[in-house]
Design a protein around this motif. Structure first.
Motif, PDB file in Angstrom:
ATOM      1  N   UNK A  84       0.813  -1.204   0.000  1.00  0.00           N
ATOM      2  CA  UNK A  84       0.000   0.000   0.000  1.00  0.00           C
ATOM      3  C   UNK A  84       0.853   1.263   0.000  1.00  0.00           C
ATOM      4  N   UNK A  85       1.927   1.270   0.798  1.00  0.00           N
ATOM      5  CA  UNK A  85       2.816   2.428   0.838  1.00  0.00           C
ATOM      6  C   UNK A  85       3.507   2.641  -0.504  1.00  0.00           C
ATOM      7  N   UNK A  86       4.001   1.547  -1.091  1.00  0.00           N
ATOM      8  CA  UNK A  86       4.684   1.661  -2.382  1.00  0.00           C
ATOM      9  C   UNK A  86       3.746   2.221  -3.455  1.00  0.00           C
ATOM     10  N   UNK A  87       2.510   1.701  -3.497  1.00  0.00           N
ATOM     11  CA  UNK A  87       1.572   2.148  -4.511  1.00  0.00           C
ATOM     12  C   UNK A  87       1.108   3.585  -4.259  1.00  0.00           C
ATOM     13  N   UNK A  88       1.051   3.987  -2.981  1.00  0.00           N
ATOM     14  CA  UNK A  88       0.691   5.370  -2.671  1.00  0.00           C
ATOM     15  C   UNK A  88       1.775   6.329  -3.152  1.00  0.00           C
ATOM     16  N   UNK A  89       3.042   5.966  -2.903  1.00  0.00           N
ATOM     17  CA  UNK A  89       4.153   6.795  -3.384  1.00  0.00           C
ATOM     18  C   UNK A  89       4.154   6.839  -4.912  1.00  0.00           C
ATOM     19  N   UNK A  90       3.940   5.680  -5.533  1.00  0.00           N
ATOM     20  CA  UNK A  90       3.853   5.619  -6.998  1.00  0.00           C
ATOM     21  C   UNK A  90       2.755   6.544  -7.520  1.00  0.00           C
TER      22      UNK A  90
END
Length: 388
Positions: free
Chosen positions: A130-136
């Motif tokens: 979730x964090x990775x996709x939010x940053x993306x």
């Protein structure tokens, strides 16, 4: 900072600059094609055939990514795309531009699934995912805010041809950076590394995937209408490319604001998909009826778009095992492309008969109804995870 963190930083940088540079052409392509003698129907065909090539590439990309790794299918397509963009500035007729659009669409089909699959491999659990996709999502949105402004102003200052040279050369430099600094990471969950990759049939058999794919189609259909219609203002109403670039940036600003609402990640991704699609559809209905000014409504479309896109990526990684992420993201990208194909073609054909915004509203509501029915039929154990 760990080596893995540095590797993730490099892929974030590549995805950001890649998206920024490729999106620079957003306010340029339609008026450029018109200067080469393309009619509105032919422009629609150009955009739809480019996406058709993209769809074909997406389906081919999935199995190759899962089998041979991600880095190769990020670097090589970027080199080819850079060459094709340079060639955009050399064409003298619409038919040559159509051919380049098809070739470039096929090359770019490998980029996003590869990059997303690589990014997903850096997450060991749903929280990290979730964090990775939010940053993306934040990075892509910032790129989509800046790119139309940059593209619109470059088109006004340098002309279409020189701007396409700039895009192509910059992509070649990014590909060199990718080759030197991006690592082709394996899944961080090594205990499953011996498992065989999932087939397309196995991915498609997952009930939640059906919801994700049709949502992707509807969202990209709506997005395709905006991308077609707003730059066409430069042709029909005499707007400058800088003005249409500003309108597209307003839409991206709405997306950035919604992505900043971190509490949204606590909700069921499928419910976020439904809420966002409803909001996009109603915004299009308001555009069709001239309820508010176009800049305000484009901002609204972008806001709801920002609610949907992170939920799409999280839902797909929750529904599909890591061994099938290449195919899953390939399928998701193919439905994105399908939405753009149908949207571009239909918009070019019907825009003189009925408002494309109204048709996009109908598409959104029909898909929303299907999602509601499908969600009600899902067994409880197949419901996507809720983030808290």
């Amino acid at each position: 900072m760990s080596i893995a963190a540095f590797d993730k930083l490099h892929i974030f940088a590549v995805m950001f600059f890649m998206s920024l540079v490729m999106s620079v052409q957003a306010p340029l392509f339609t008026p450029y094609a018109a200067t080469l003698g393309a009619s509105s129907v032919l422009i629609g065909i150009m955009m739809s055939t480019g996406q058709l090539a993209n769809l074909t590439g997406n389906l081919i990309a999935g199995p190759l990514i899962d089998r041979y790794g991600k880095k190769l299918f990020i670097t090589l397509p970027m080199v080819l795309s850079g060459i094709f963009f340079i060639a955009h500035g050399l064409v003298t007729d619409a038919s040559s531009l159509l051919m380049l659009r098809i070739l470039n669409g096929f090359a770019l089909a490998f980029l996003i699934p590869s990059a997303l699959a690589l990014l997903s491999s850096y997450a060991a659990n749903s929280k990290q995912q979730g964090k990775n996709m939010a940053v993306y999502g934040m990075l892509m949105t910032i790129a989509s805010i800046l790119a139309p402004l940059i593209g619109g102003n470059l088109g006004s200052l340098l002309g279409y041809e020189t701007t396409y040279f700039f895009i192509g050369i910059t992509l070649l430099f990014i590909s060199i950076y990718t080759l030197g600094f991006v690592a082709d990471s394996q899944s961080t969950t090594s205990k499953n590394s011996h498992q065989k990759s999932l087939t397309f049939a196995q991915v498609l058999a997952l009930p939640t995937v059906h919801i994700i794919l049709v949502t992707g189609f509807a969202v990209m259909y709506i997005h395709g209408v905006i991308i077609y219609e707003v730059p066409y203002l430069a042709v029909e109403s005499g707007y400058s490319t800088a003005t249409t670039g500003l309108l597209l940036s307003l839409m991206a600003t709405g997306t950035l604001i919604s992505l900043a609402l971190s509490f949204m990640h606590r909700f069921d991704p499928v419910k976020r998909l439904m809420f966002g699609l409803f909001g996009m559809s109603m915004s299009l209905f308001a555009i069709f009826n001239d309820m508010l000014t176009l800049p305000v409504l484009l901002f609204s479309v972008g806001f709801f778009f920002g609610i949907i896109m992170p939920a799409m990526a999280i839902a797909i990684t929750d529904a599909v095992a890591k061994e099938g992420h290449g195919r899953a993201f390939g399928l998701m990208s193919s439905f994105y492309s399908l939405g753009m194909i149908v949207s571009s073609f239909v918009t070019g054909v019907i825009r003189d008969i009925v408002s494309p915004y109204f048709i996009a509203f109908l598409v959104g509501m029909i898909v929303l109804t299907f999602i509601g029915y499908k969600k009600l039929s899902l067994p409880p154990m197949t419901e996507p995870k809720v983030y808290r």
